[in-house]
Design an enzyme around this catalytic site. Structure first.
Site, mmCIF file in Angstrom:
data_model
loop_
_atom_site.group_PDB
_atom_site.id
_atom_site.type_symbol
_atom_site.label_atom_id
_atom_site.label_comp_id
_atom_site.label_asym_id
_atom_site.label_seq_id
_atom_site.Cartn_x
_atom_site.Cartn_y
_atom_site.Cartn_z
ATOM 1 C CD GLU A 74 -3.787 1.868 -8.115
ATOM 2 O OE1 GLU A 74 -4.606 1.158 -8.743
ATOM 3 O OE2 GLU A 74 -3.016 1.410 -7.274
ATOM 4 C CG HIS B 14 -2.226 -1.846 -7.995
ATOM 5 N ND1 HIS B 14 -3.000 -1.125 -7.110
ATOM 6 C CD2 HIS B 14 -2.080 -3.085 -7.424
ATOM 7 C CE1 HIS B 14 -3.299 -1.880 -6.058
ATOM 8 N NE2 HIS B 14 -2.751 -3.081 -6.246
ATOM 9 N NE ARG C 15 -4.158 -1.729 0.210
ATOM 10 C CZ ARG C 15 -4.225 -2.886 -0.427
ATOM 11 N NH1 ARG C 15 -3.180 -3.272 -1.170
ATOM 12 N NH2 ARG C 15 -5.289 -3.654 -0.337
#
Length: 307
Positions: free
Chosen positions: A262, A280, A233
């Site tokens: 994002e 990610h 995270r």
């Protein structure tokens, strides 16, 4: 038709997956709030009130969305993290929250080790310079005999530890609830301070914390040139302190797969030439998507088909 099910993970809402047919075969209609992108609260409010089920990704699920979800019976995550959902709010509204434990552990672990090796050998930096016609080299270092600190020794952290041991590294693991049955040669559990003092590289595989774990005080305690890998995270790291650490050389490289939003805004930290970025994609392998999607679908059907 038995009702609507929202599909919001970006990989599934854009490309689909054969396992989703199990939902339509059972009589459910699939809806996609913002295909291929992280849905906003507005996107969710447009569709969730009509849904009985939700195959969810990492998008924030606000109280306002839960308040509007009058008929929703289950939120099924295609992963293990549920920090994007207020579990108490969901439970108070009679919404079951399901998740898949360990489905993406191997893929995230392999990416963490790949990022570690990319950092030690300056692979992205070298590639970028060569592509621009600029022949430059940076001295790297070998991992054998070095020490890796693993913060969080659940399914992912243990697999990272095993891979690092296979490369000849020593590993210090930290976990608030250590599994002492995990004791391969070359591995030991230790305190966070032990990791900060001893590790040549640190990789994060823990839940989010209320405040950053890696702040200015911790960065000052690191060995000069420590490599930081974060596939957990973004909030685990203080961005200002990290940028200062990179500028001073206290941090040798930051390799991250996670961001505060994002896609992320390109901040001075993310634009630094000793920062390696991944979008990610830790769980984005064919094998991981297969395990996670089938598990999430099964969890939806388990809840919705209960009599």
């Amino acid at each position: 038709m038995q009702g609507k099910i929202a599909i919001t993970p970006r990989s599934l809402s854009q490309a689909g997956h054969p396992a989703l047919s199990n939902l339509t075969d059972a009589g459910f209609e699939l809806v996609y709030p913002n295909p291929g992108k992280t849905p906003s609260e507005t996107d969710l409010l447009d569709v969730i009130p009509d849904c009985v089920g939700w195959l969810a990704g990492v998008e924030p699920i606000s109280r306002k969305v839960l308040d509007a979800a009058g008929g929703l019976r289950v939120i099924s995550r295609n992963g293990s993290g549920v920090d994007n959902i207020n579990l108490a709010d969901a439970e108070a509204r009679g919404i079951k929250v399901e998740r898949i434990i360990g489905a993406n552990a191997r893929s995230v672990a392999e990416l963490a080790v790949a990022l570690l090796m990319a950092a030690t050998r300056h692979i992205p930096w070298s590639d970028a310079h060569l592509r621009s016609g600029d022949w430059q080299r940076r001295v790297g270092f070998e991992l054998k005999g070095r020490t890796l600190g693993v913060v969080g020794c659940g399914a992912i952290g243990r697999q990272v530890s095993e891979m690092a041991l296979g490369l000849g590294m020593n590993v210090i693991g930290y976990d608030p609830f250590p599994n002492n049955d995990f004791a391969p040669a070359g591995f030991r559990f230790g305190a966070l301070d032990d990791i900060w003092r001893s590790a040549d590289a640190v990789t994060f595989h823990c839940p989010p914390s209320d405040t950053p774990i890696l702040d200015s005080g911790v960065i000052e305690a690191l060995q000069p040139g420590t490599i930081i890998v974060n596939t957990a995270r973004a909030g685990l790291i203080d961005d200002i302190a990290m940028l200062d650490g990179l500028k001073s050389g206290q941090v040798g490289c930051l390799a991250t797969d996670v961001f505060h939003s994002e896609p992320p805004e390109m901040t001075p930290l993310l634009a630094h030439d000793r920062v390696i970025l991944m979008p990610h994609a830790g769980g984005l392998t064919a094998e991981s998507v297969e395990r996670a999607t089938r598990g999430a679908v099964d969890n939806i059907l388990k809840v919705l088909e209960q009599k």
